[in-house]
Scaffold this motif. Structure first.
Motif, PDB file in Angstrom:
ATOM      1  N   ALA A 325       0.808  -1.226   0.000  1.00  0.00           N
ATOM      2  CA  ALA A 325       0.000   0.000   0.000  1.00  0.00           C
ATOM      3  C   ALA A 325       0.834   1.265   0.000  1.00  0.00           C
ATOM      4  O   ALA A 325       0.309   2.351   0.252  1.00  0.00           O
ATOM      5  N   HIS A 326       2.122   1.162  -0.304  1.00  0.00           N
ATOM      6  CA  HIS A 326       2.995   2.342  -0.260  1.00  0.00           C
ATOM      7  C   HIS A 326       3.944   2.293  -1.466  1.00  0.00           C
ATOM      8  O   HIS A 326       5.126   1.981  -1.331  1.00  0.00           O
ATOM      9  N   GLY A 358      13.608   1.267  -3.642  1.00  0.00           N
ATOM     10  CA  GLY A 358      12.985   2.154  -2.669  1.00  0.00           C
ATOM     11  C   GLY A 358      12.696   3.539  -3.205  1.00  0.00           C
ATOM     12  O   GLY A 358      13.047   3.882  -4.343  1.00  0.00           O
ATOM     13  N   PHE A 359      12.039   4.342  -2.367  1.00  0.00           N
ATOM     14  CA  PHE A 359      11.718   5.728  -2.711  1.00  0.00           C
ATOM     15  C   PHE A 359      12.999   6.562  -2.654  1.00  0.00           C
ATOM     16  O   PHE A 359      13.310   7.170  -1.644  1.00  0.00           O
ATOM     17  N   THR A 360      13.743   6.603  -3.719  1.00  0.00           N
ATOM     18  CA  THR A 360      14.936   7.456  -3.743  1.00  0.00           C
ATOM     19  C   THR A 360      14.994   8.196  -5.061  1.00  0.00           C
ATOM     20  O   THR A 360      14.497   7.719  -6.082  1.00  0.00           O
ATOM     21  N   ALA A 454      11.251 -12.095 -13.866  1.00  0.00           N
ATOM     22  CA  ALA A 454      11.486 -10.737 -13.367  1.00  0.00           C
ATOM     23  C   ALA A 454      11.129  -9.744 -14.463  1.00  0.00           C
ATOM     24  O   ALA A 454      11.520  -9.935 -15.624  1.00  0.00           O
ATOM     25  N   PRO A 455      10.392  -8.685 -14.158  1.00  0.00           N
ATOM     26  CA  PRO A 455      10.160  -7.637 -15.157  1.00  0.00           C
ATOM     27  C   PRO A 455      11.483  -6.966 -15.526  1.00  0.00           C
ATOM     28  O   PRO A 455      12.369  -6.820 -14.682  1.00  0.00           O
ATOM     29  N   ARG A 456      11.625  -6.576 -16.782  1.00  0.00           N
ATOM     30  CA  ARG A 456      12.912  -6.042 -17.248  1.00  0.00           C
ATOM     31  C   ARG A 456      13.203  -4.638 -16.730  1.00  0.00           C
ATOM     32  O   ARG A 456      14.362  -4.244 -16.629  1.00  0.00           O
ATOM     33  N   LYS A 457      12.167  -3.880 -16.415  1.00  0.00           N
ATOM     34  CA  LYS A 457      12.350  -2.513 -15.927  1.00  0.00           C
ATOM     35  C   LYS A 457      11.645  -2.343 -14.576  1.00  0.00           C
ATOM     36  O   LYS A 457      10.669  -3.032 -14.273  1.00  0.00           O
ATOM     37  N   ASN A 458      12.145  -1.402 -13.788  1.00  0.00           N
ATOM     38  CA  ASN A 458      11.493  -1.051 -12.532  1.00  0.00           C
ATOM     39  C   ASN A 458      10.366  -0.061 -12.813  1.00  0.00           C
ATOM     40  O   ASN A 458      10.620   1.109 -13.111  1.00  0.00           O
ATOM     41  N   LEU A 459       9.143  -0.541 -12.737  1.00  0.00           N
ATOM     42  CA  LEU A 459       7.985   0.305 -13.042  1.00  0.00           C
ATOM     43  C   LEU A 459       7.266   0.781 -11.782  1.00  0.00           C
ATOM     44  O   LEU A 459       6.336   1.577 -11.868  1.00  0.00           O
ATOM     45  N   ILE A 460       7.705   0.290 -10.624  1.00  0.00           N
ATOM     46  CA  ILE A 460       7.174   0.766  -9.351  1.00  0.00           C
ATOM     47  C   ILE A 460       8.331   0.926  -8.378  1.00  0.00           C
ATOM     48  O   ILE A 460       9.369   0.284  -8.518  1.00  0.00           O
ATOM     49  N   THR A 461       8.142   1.805  -7.388  1.00  0.00           N
ATOM     50  CA  THR A 461       9.080   1.899  -6.263  1.00  0.00           C
ATOM     51  C   THR A 461       8.291   1.724  -4.967  1.00  0.00           C
ATOM     52  O   THR A 461       7.072   1.941  -4.922  1.00  0.00           O
ATOM     53  N   HIS A 462       8.986   1.341  -3.926  1.00  0.00           N
ATOM     54  CA  HIS A 462       8.363   0.905  -2.679  1.00  0.00           C
ATOM     55  C   HIS A 462       8.977   1.672  -1.516  1.00  0.00           C
ATOM     56  O   HIS A 462      10.183   1.896  -1.477  1.00  0.00           O
ATOM     57  N   GLN A 463       8.141   2.074  -0.572  1.00  0.00           N
ATOM     58  CA  GLN A 463       8.676   2.706   0.638  1.00  0.00           C
ATOM     59  C   GLN A 463       9.041   1.613   1.640  1.00  0.00           C
ATOM     60  O   GLN A 463       8.168   0.975   2.235  1.00  0.00           O
ATOM     61  N   TYR A 464      10.342   1.390   1.791  1.00  0.00           N
ATOM     62  CA  TYR A 464      10.799   0.433   2.802  1.00  0.00           C
ATOM     63  C   TYR A 464      10.821   1.152   4.149  1.00  0.00           C
ATOM     64  O   TYR A 464      11.226   2.312   4.242  1.00  0.00           O
TER      65      TYR A 464
END
Length: 566
Positions: A325-326, A358-360, A454-464
């Motif tokens: 959810a983040h 992560g969110f960076t 594994a998806p080839r690109k990072n299409l989402i980021t996550h708040q750890y």
């Protein structure tokens, strides 16, 4: 269109004469002067009325500038209204089940009208999303009452209380959840629509970013009209308990150790309400694209059960996506995931999964190479009971033409065809378990014939979320619910339920023989329906992923890190 019933019509014509009746005769009442006078007055009155009506129509037409076309238009509108009503009736009977009746995402905990009938219909093969939510609400209401009853008994022995809580959960599951699952076993609850729609499963525990995550998902989607969200909102609503913060670090003592505290807090922000009352996104809630199940904090039992609930909010969409959810989303993330999935050699029995970055600021969404889930370790923590924890391996180079296979599924993000729900149904009997759901998902999916990519690109980021953020944890809630502050009581519960996962994986101490002797029924209940698939064996998976359970060792999965398998 549904056939519309013909309305009965009255037959035309006057009263029938009795056989042999006399119509009139020369010396009858019709020749009487008084009768003729009265008849003349009646005819005169009728003529005057007719003149008034004609005059009124003429004046009306002059004042409004309308003529007979107005009458035609009114008749046309009436005919269209009749057709619309008939069409709505047909759609309600044969349209997408999740829309009729519409599940309103607000307000929280709203009772469902005609719940008993909807539940009966759903259990008898006529499912609706509203009926399914009514089933889940019934379960949660019973669970709330039973937990409160057990907590108020004041049982001092923690292990005795643990067993009572486990048995209560199992008994209620046998009454409600397990019969529901059995009614649709081996088939999708709803017919899968071939319209490229995506269902997003979100299990949110007291999450302040849920609303923003939903906004970003719709804003950055190529086709927001095809998105459907199923949110399980586990919040402190202030019902039967005072809301509390997580463990907050407020300073350091003289020895440099952190000073912590837990404080009272207001009820949690409802992310679904935050989203649905935003004028830019309200239309998605009104259209039925947002489905919500509200769970009191006191019945929050960990991610595995929350994701089970969320899976039941699926309404026939083409694809199933499970996320936290983040998150943040790249532009056109939805279409890009679909395209990547279709490029896999195993499609349609293919799963995309990853640990998002992560969110960076340096993680440019949509442009950085994805990472592969290729490593694992047996946890050394006593609390986690040596369960297998997965992790990332090598990244893509960035020039690959198609995704390559990996060894594991991350519970915080995976994307697959909706048939996944039939082959790998979510397990309702993993309450209080935190670690272990990922290795269980991975093994169950792979042995059911699904390959993981594994998806080839990072299409989402996550708040750890490190502990220093002081955010609430579900195990803290479990302790407070049963008047045992801290994580200790949840650990007692998890010590039992985690054996369900360890039995699947093949730990000797969690074999069926050992568990039957221990008498923990919840660990083995209906396990055959939520365990390994039939296409490949557990032993083949362990060899494939270089895992030695007996020696507690994860080997080097070279084919995964090198991207050798398509």
């Amino acid at each position: 269109m549904l056939a519309r019933k013909d309305r009965s019509r009255r037959t035309k014509g006057g009263l029938r004469r009795r056989k042999g009746a006399t119509v009139g005769h020369e010396n009858g009442i019709t020749s009487h002067p008084v009768f003729r006078l009265l008849l003349g007055l009646l005819l005169a009155g009728l003529l005057i009325q007719l003149g008034i009506v004609l005059y009124h129509d003429e004046i009306t037409q002059k004042n409004t500038g309308e003529d007979e076309t107005q009458n035609v238009g009114v008749r046309g509108m009436a005919e269209k209204l009749d057709a619309y009503v008939a069409e709505e009736s047909e759609e309600a009977a044969s349209g997408p089940p999740h829309l009729f009746p519409v599940l309103k995402p607000l307000p929280a905990h709203a009772p469902i009208e005609n719940a008993d009938k909807l539940i009966r219909d759903t259990m008898n093969g006529e499912p609706t999303i509203v009926g399914i939510v009514a089933i889940l609400q019934t379960f949660l209401k019973s669970l709330h009452g039973k937990f409160k009853e057990l907590a108020d008994q004041g049982v001092e022995d923690g292990f005795k209380l643990r067993d009572q809580v486990l048995n209560a959960y199992l008994d209620l599951s046998k009454e409600t959840l397990l019969p529901f699952d059995a009614a649709y076993r081996g088939k999708p609850i709803f017919e899968i629509r071939e319209d490229e729609s995506i269902f997003i499963s979100i299990a949110a525990y007291r999450d302040h970013l849920l609303g923003e995550t939903m906004r970003l998902a719709f804003t950055n989607a190529a086709h927001p009209e095809r998105l459907f969200v199923g949110a399980v909102v586990q919040n402190c609503f202030g019902i039967d308990s005072t809301c509390r913060t997580g463990v907050q670090v407020v300073g350091k003592n003289a020895n440099g150790q952190p000073i912590t505290k837990v404080s009272d807090a207001p009820p949690d922000k409802n992310g679904v309400e935050d989203f649905c009352t935003d004028e830019n996104f309200k239309k998605y809630c009104d259209s039925g694209q947002v489905r919500a199940l509200y769970v009191n904090e006191t019945e929050s039992l960990g991610p595995a059960v929350a994701r089970y609930y969320a899976s039941k909010l699926w309404g026939g969409e083409s694809y199933y996506m499970q996320v936290d959810a983040h998150l943040q989303f790249a532009p056109h993330w939805d279409q890009l995931y679909i395209d990547d999935l279709k490029l896999t050699s195993a499609f349609p029995k293919a799963i995309l999964s990853a640990y998002p970055p992560g969110f960076t600021s340096h993680n440019a969404l949509g442009s950085t190479p994805g990472a592969r889930l290729c490593t694992c370790v047996f946890s050394p923590s006593d609390v986690e009971h040596q369960i297998i924890r997965i992790n990332t391996g090598a990244n893509y180079r960035g020039d690959e033409e198609r995704p390559t296979q990996i060894a594991f599924i991350a519970a915080g993000f995976f994307f697959a065809r909706a048939e996944f729900l039939v082959d790998v149904p979510f397990d309702p009997l993993l309450p209080w378990a935190f670690m272990g759901e990922e290795i269980a998902l991975s093994m169950r999916a792979w042995t059911a014939g699904w390959d993981i990519y594994a998806p080839r690109k990072n299409l989402i980021t996550h708040q750890y979320r490190p502990g220093r953020m002081g955010l609430p944890k579900f195990w803290e809630t479990v302790g407070r619910t049963f008047h045992r502050p801290g994580p200790g009581f949840n650990t007692k519960l998890q010590t039992v339920t985690i054996h369900r996962i360890k039995n699947m994986v093949g730990y000797a101490e969690s074999s069926r023989e050992v568990l039957e002797k221990a008498g923990n029924e919840i660990v083995l209940a209906d396990l055959e329906y939520y365990s390994m698939g039939k296409e490949r064996t557990r032993e083949e998976y362990l060899e494939f992923t270089k895992i030695d359970v007996d020696k507690r060792k994860c080997g080097n999965i070279q084919w995964c890190n090198r991207g050798e398998l398509e």
